[in-house]
Motif scaffolding. Sequence first.
Motif, PDB file in Angstrom:
ATOM      1  N   ASN A 148     -74.678  65.539 102.799  1.00  0.00           N
ATOM      2  CA  ASN A 148     -73.955  65.468 104.067  1.00  0.00           C
ATOM      3  C   ASN A 148     -73.523  64.031 104.332  1.00  0.00           C
ATOM      4  O   ASN A 148     -74.256  63.088 104.026  1.00  0.00           O
ATOM      5  N   THR A 149     -72.363  63.884 104.938  1.00  0.00           N
ATOM      6  CA  THR A 149     -71.826  62.545 105.168  1.00  0.00           C
ATOM      7  C   THR A 149     -70.879  62.586 106.356  1.00  0.00           C
ATOM      8  O   THR A 149     -70.666  63.642 106.968  1.00  0.00           O
ATOM      9  N   SER A 150     -70.305  61.442 106.683  1.00  0.00           N
ATOM     10  CA  SER A 150     -69.307  61.337 107.748  1.00  0.00           C
ATOM     11  C   SER A 150     -68.038  60.717 107.179  1.00  0.00           C
ATOM     12  O   SER A 150     -68.077  60.011 106.165  1.00  0.00           O
ATOM     13  N   PRO A 151     -66.888  60.937 107.828  1.00  0.00           N
ATOM     14  CA  PRO A 151     -65.673  60.256 107.380  1.00  0.00           C
ATOM     15  C   PRO A 151     -65.826  58.737 107.394  1.00  0.00           C
ATOM     16  O   PRO A 151     -65.323  58.051 106.495  1.00  0.00           O
ATOM     17  N   ALA A 152     -66.540  58.206 108.384  1.00  0.00           N
ATOM     18  CA  ALA A 152     -66.739  56.749 108.448  1.00  0.00           C
ATOM     19  C   ALA A 152     -67.495  56.250 107.230  1.00  0.00           C
ATOM     20  O   ALA A 152     -67.174  55.186 106.671  1.00  0.00           O
ATOM     21  N   ASP A 153     -68.511  57.001 106.770  1.00  0.00           N
ATOM     22  CA  ASP A 153     -69.257  56.583 105.587  1.00  0.00           C
ATOM     23  C   ASP A 153     -68.425  56.708 104.319  1.00  0.00           C
ATOM     24  O   ASP A 153     -68.590  55.923 103.382  1.00  0.00           O
ATOM     25  N   ARG A 154     -67.540  57.698 104.248  1.00  0.00           N
ATOM     26  CA  ARG A 154     -66.648  57.792 103.089  1.00  0.00           C
ATOM     27  C   ARG A 154     -65.752  56.553 103.010  1.00  0.00           C
ATOM     28  O   ARG A 154     -65.525  56.007 101.926  1.00  0.00           O
ATOM     29  N   VAL A 155     -65.273  56.091 104.155  1.00  0.00           N
ATOM     30  CA  VAL A 155     -64.445  54.886 104.172  1.00  0.00           C
ATOM     31  C   VAL A 155     -65.279  53.658 103.822  1.00  0.00           C
ATOM     32  O   VAL A 155     -64.819  52.760 103.111  1.00  0.00           O
ATOM     33  N   ARG A 156     -66.543  53.625 104.292  1.00  0.00           N
ATOM     34  CA  ARG A 156     -67.420  52.504 103.921  1.00  0.00           C
ATOM     35  C   ARG A 156     -67.635  52.462 102.410  1.00  0.00           C
ATOM     36  O   ARG A 156     -67.645  51.394 101.794  1.00  0.00           O
ATOM     37  N   LEU A 157     -67.841  53.621 101.796  1.00  0.00           N
ATOM     38  CA  LEU A 157     -68.007  53.681 100.346  1.00  0.00           C
ATOM     39  C   LEU A 157     -66.757  53.170  99.644  1.00  0.00           C
ATOM     40  O   LEU A 157     -66.834  52.380  98.697  1.00  0.00           O
ATOM     41  N   LEU A 158     -65.593  53.618 100.091  1.00  0.00           N
ATOM     42  CA  LEU A 158     -64.344  53.150  99.501  1.00  0.00           C
ATOM     43  C   LEU A 158     -64.194  51.640  99.652  1.00  0.00           C
ATOM     44  O   LEU A 158     -63.733  50.948  98.726  1.00  0.00           O
ATOM     45  N   LYS A 159     -64.603  51.120 100.797  1.00  0.00           N
ATOM     46  CA  LYS A 159     -64.486  49.679 101.033  1.00  0.00           C
ATOM     47  C   LYS A 159     -65.360  48.897 100.063  1.00  0.00           C
ATOM     48  O   LYS A 159     -64.964  47.838  99.547  1.00  0.00           O
ATOM     49  N   VAL A 160     -66.556  49.409  99.777  1.00  0.00           N
ATOM     50  CA  VAL A 160     -67.422  48.770  98.779  1.00  0.00           C
ATOM     51  C   VAL A 160     -66.767  48.828  97.400  1.00  0.00           C
ATOM     52  O   VAL A 160     -66.773  47.845  96.648  1.00  0.00           O
ATOM     53  N   LEU A 161     -66.168  49.966  97.064  1.00  0.00           N
ATOM     54  CA  LEU A 161     -65.517  50.104  95.762  1.00  0.00           C
ATOM     55  C   LEU A 161     -64.323  49.164  95.625  1.00  0.00           C
ATOM     56  O   LEU A 161     -64.011  48.691  94.534  1.00  0.00           O
ATOM     57  N   VAL A 162     -63.656  48.879  96.727  1.00  0.00           N
ATOM     58  CA  VAL A 162     -62.487  47.994  96.685  1.00  0.00           C
ATOM     59  C   VAL A 162     -62.899  46.523  96.744  1.00  0.00           C
ATOM     60  O   VAL A 162     -62.430  45.703  95.942  1.00  0.00           O
ATOM     61  N   ASN A 163     -63.790  46.191  97.663  1.00  0.00           N
ATOM     62  CA  ASN A 163     -64.105  44.778  97.923  1.00  0.00           C
ATOM     63  C   ASN A 163     -65.297  44.242  97.159  1.00  0.00           C
ATOM     64  O   ASN A 163     -65.465  43.026  97.028  1.00  0.00           O
ATOM     65  N   GLY A 164     -66.156  45.134  96.677  1.00  0.00           N
ATOM     66  CA  GLY A 164     -67.283  44.682  95.873  1.00  0.00           C
ATOM     67  C   GLY A 164     -68.533  44.407  96.683  1.00  0.00           C
ATOM     68  O   GLY A 164     -68.621  44.661  97.885  1.00  0.00           O
ATOM     69  N   GLY A 165     -69.525  43.868  95.990  1.00  0.00           N
ATOM     70  CA  GLY A 165     -70.822  43.610  96.593  1.00  0.00           C
ATOM     71  C   GLY A 165     -71.743  44.802  96.450  1.00  0.00           C
ATOM     72  O   GLY A 165     -71.436  45.787  95.773  1.00  0.00           O
ATOM     73  N   LYS A 166     -72.906  44.697  97.067  1.00  0.00           N
ATOM     74  CA  LYS A 166     -73.871  45.794  97.129  1.00  0.00           C
ATOM     75  C   LYS A 166     -74.363  46.228  95.750  1.00  0.00           C
ATOM     76  O   LYS A 166     -74.744  47.377  95.541  1.00  0.00           O
ATOM     77  N   GLY A 167     -74.352  45.310  94.775  1.00  0.00           N
ATOM     78  CA  GLY A 167     -74.891  45.636  93.465  1.00  0.00           C
ATOM     79  C   GLY A 167     -73.912  46.253  92.499  1.00  0.00           C
ATOM     80  O   GLY A 167     -74.279  46.591  91.372  1.00  0.00           O
ATOM     81  N   LEU A 168     -72.656  46.421  92.900  1.00  0.00           N
ATOM     82  CA  LEU A 168     -71.634  46.970  92.015  1.00  0.00           C
ATOM     83  C   LEU A 168     -70.730  45.843  91.516  1.00  0.00           C
ATOM     84  O   LEU A 168     -70.123  45.121  92.309  1.00  0.00           O
ATOM     85  N   THR A 169     -70.640  45.692  90.209  1.00  0.00           N
ATOM     86  CA  THR A 169     -69.804  44.640  89.635  1.00  0.00           C
ATOM     87  C   THR A 169     -68.334  45.054  89.686  1.00  0.00           C
ATOM     88  O   THR A 169     -68.004  46.212  89.946  1.00  0.00           O
ATOM     89  N   SER A 170     -67.465  44.095  89.406  1.00  0.00           N
ATOM     90  CA  SER A 170     -66.035  44.411  89.377  1.00  0.00           C
ATOM     91  C   SER A 170     -65.736  45.447  88.295  1.00  0.00           C
ATOM     92  O   SER A 170     -64.867  46.308  88.466  1.00  0.00           O
TER      93      SER A 170
END
Length: 279
Positions: A148-170
């Motif tokens: 289960n999730t929210s639209p806001a969290d889906r956008v937060r996930l996308l933002k991490v995928l675009v901008n980086g950080g949180k343990g995910l490399t480029s």
Amino acid sequence: MVPVAVKAPVKVARCVLKFPDPRAGSAARVRLQRDLARFVSRRPGRVVYSALDLVTGVSLGYGEHEHDMITASGAKVDILAALLARRDGRLGEGERDLASRMIRESDNGAADALWSRVGGGGAMSAFYRRIGLRETTPGPSRFWGGTNTSPADRVRLLKVLVNGGKGLTSADRATVLGLMGRVQKDQAWGVSAAARPGDRVALKNGWTPRPFIHHTWAVTSYGRVVGPGRDLLLSVQTDRQPGEGTGIQTIEGVARMIGARLDSLSPTTTRPCPTNPVA
């Protein structure tokens, strides 16, 4: 008479300055929100959405924090991102094949295998905390589709995928977004309706019948739409739909309206440059 060479007149470029027009932007926002609300009110079931343009900072939402929206196959991006973070991006050739089939083809068997390898719901809960998704809960046991999730969290996930950080490399992020940008044609529906000609889209959709909830469907779509002057992150989620097709129509209606009118939310006005600027 001796001919005299005449120089062509020199064209002088007109100097203009661009300024934001917040009043026009506010008026356009009110009209768009009114029209979106009218559209959603006429559609069956529950419809929620969240949008953020990374270029202008413009955001929109309706029910964006409702966090009991089932992701279905939308959780497959989460599984891959968590596995890459856990393994420091080092996946074997077989796992990369599973990842490709899971995202591009939405292969459930591949998702089952990688859900197990990432550590199931417990590991996913830790991953969600790590990247700041406080409105997402993994599905029980082996049922990743019950996340289960929210639209806001889906956008937060996308933002991490675009901008980086949180343990995910480029490289990790390029892997995930690259696969999302090459989903099978028959699965490219949804938030892609927000794209203008020439825009690039990376998305993941989810759809599942819910026989225990009056035989309805949950249909979701989230992704990134990139083009000149635009980097739109958009999530539209529905449930209690009478069928998959109805959910898709609703999602695309919301996405199309936002995509077509996004520029009007950050308009500019022009003024001539001052003739006697003060140093």
